[in-house]
Design a protein around this motif. Structure first.
Motif, PDB file in Angstrom:
ATOM      1  N   HIS A   8      -3.055   1.403  11.037  1.00 28.26           N
ATOM      2  CA  HIS A   8      -2.567   1.322   9.664  1.00 28.26           C
ATOM      3  C   HIS A   8      -1.071   1.997  10.395  1.00 28.26           C
ATOM      4  N   PHE A  10       2.212   3.793   8.812  1.00 30.68           N
ATOM      5  CA  PHE A  10       2.771   4.693   7.624  1.00 30.68           C
ATOM      6  C   PHE A  10       4.253   4.855   8.131  1.00 30.68           C
ATOM      7  N   PHE A  26       1.943  10.348  -1.431  1.00 31.80           N
ATOM      8  CA  PHE A  26       2.098   8.418  -1.679  1.00 31.80           C
ATOM      9  C   PHE A  26       3.216   8.575  -2.230  1.00 31.80           C
ATOM     10  N   SER A  29       1.407   2.439  -1.485  1.00 30.62           N
ATOM     11  CA  SER A  29       0.326   2.233  -0.289  1.00 30.62           C
ATOM     12  C   SER A  29       0.485   2.544   1.732  1.00 30.62           C
ATOM     13  N   SER A  30       1.776   2.634   1.738  1.00 32.27           N
ATOM     14  CA  SER A  30       2.312   2.762   3.432  1.00 32.27           C
ATOM     15  C   SER A  30       2.941   3.343   3.558  1.00 32.27           C
ATOM     16  N   ILE A  32       3.986   7.595   3.020  1.00 33.63           N
ATOM     17  CA  ILE A  32       3.119   9.072   2.446  1.00 33.63           C
ATOM     18  C   ILE A  32       4.895  10.427   1.945  1.00 33.63           C
ATOM     19  N   ILE A  56      -6.872   9.317   3.608  1.00 33.07           N
ATOM     20  CA  ILE A  56      -5.489   8.598   3.571  1.00 33.07           C
ATOM     21  C   ILE A  56      -5.669   7.698   3.387  1.00 33.07           C
ATOM     22  N   THR A  59      -7.553   6.323   0.324  1.00 32.11           N
ATOM     23  CA  THR A  59      -6.383   6.218  -0.774  1.00 32.11           C
ATOM     24  C   THR A  59      -5.472   5.112  -1.039  1.00 32.11           C
ATOM     25  N   SER A  60      -4.880   4.707   0.465  1.00 33.38           N
ATOM     26  CA  SER A  60      -4.271   3.973   0.650  1.00 33.38           C
ATOM     27  C   SER A  60      -4.967   2.787   0.213  1.00 33.38           C
ATOM     28  N   ASN A  61      -5.827   2.376   0.795  1.00 30.99           N
ATOM     29  CA  ASN A  61      -6.653   1.060  -0.064  1.00 30.99           C
ATOM     30  C   ASN A  61      -6.661   1.295  -1.621  1.00 30.99           C
ATOM     31  N   LYS A  64      -3.228  -0.338  -2.766  1.00 33.21           N
ATOM     32  CA  LYS A  64      -2.801  -1.457  -2.044  1.00 33.21           C
ATOM     33  C   LYS A  64      -3.655  -3.126  -3.587  1.00 33.21           C
ATOM     34  N   TYR A 227      -4.284   7.174  -8.168  1.00 35.79           N
ATOM     35  CA  TYR A 227      -3.970   5.967  -7.658  1.00 35.79           C
ATOM     36  C   TYR A 227      -4.526   4.421  -8.266  1.00 35.79           C
TER      37      TYR A 227
END
Length: 227
Positions: A8, A10, A26, A29-30, A32, A56, A59-61, A64, A227
């Motif tokens: 993924h 970032f 964050f 989602s992509s 940081i 990461i 948390t990104s998921n 999203k 988030y």
């Protein structure tokens, strides 16, 4: 700066200033953002990020999900306890939801968003009530340690703007069903948080001292729930 974590990509924004430590948050989602001291070079920052790869990605998921839908369903996927699950919809004589093999199987008279959400709420409510009944003794024991022997009634509901609340005068705790989309540790934290309000109603230093006593890493789950 850009970095790949588990395939993924970032974008990493770095802001150096006169601070002692390194902080990560964050932006999306992509994306940081890193705040750190001038002494931290890019290689150190990359190693710091890579060491937190698992957190990461998780948390990104979560982000999203929030970016795409209000009750955390992405087309044919839904997050349950922090993990992505499949959704399958079948036309049937009556509305029903069966969870099996990491798949939410909806049997619907009519494919309707409100019906799907209603079935989700009922499923998550039943799941959490069963989970609470199996695990609440450790929370009730905390109350006993502070001389409280009247255990609270706990409800699961659809809430807006908060993860839970406690009404000490009614000895009642209400939790948001949407906690089901997050890791179970987040649910444990919110449940503990509301239990402690039966001991200390305000968010005082004493309140957080008690929270920290029983969940030293609680801030980690506070961050995830942002988030």
């Amino acid at each position: 700066m850009e970095i790949y974590i588990n395939n993924h990509l970032f974008e990493v924004q770095v802001e150096r200033k006169r601070i002692k430590n390194l902080y990560l948050r964050f932006i999306s989602s992509s994306k940081i953002k890193i705040n750190c001291n001038y002494n931290f070079d890019d290689n150190y920052i990359k190693k710091f990020i890579e060491a937190k790869a698992s957190w990461i990605i998780k948390t990104s998921n979560m982000l999203k999900v929030k970016e795409n839908d209000g009750y955390q369903v992405i087309s044919d996927k839904v997050y349950f306890l922090g993990y992505k699950n499949d959704i399958k919809i079948y036309i049937a004589d009556k509305n029903n939801l069966i969870y099996k093999n990491n798949t939410f199987n909806f049997y619907l008279k009519k494919n309707n968003h409100k019906i799907i959400e209603k079935l989700f709420i009922k499923f998550f409510e039943d799941y959490f009530i069963e989970y609470i009944n199996k695990n609440r003794s450790k929370y009730d024991f905390i109350l006993e340690n502070y001389g409280i022997n009247n255990y609270p009634h706990i409800k699961i509901k659809k809430l807006r703007g908060r993860w839970g609340y406690c009404i000490p005068s009614k000895n009642e705790i209400t939790l948001n069903y949407r906690l089901a989309h997050y890791p179970i540790e987040c649910f444990d934290y919110v449940l503990l948080h509301e239990y402690i309000h039966l001991i200390e109603p305000n968010h005082s230093n004493l309140f957080y001292d008690i929270v920290r006593k029983y969940m030293p890493d609680y801030k980690k789950y506070v961050e995830i729930l942002k988030y």
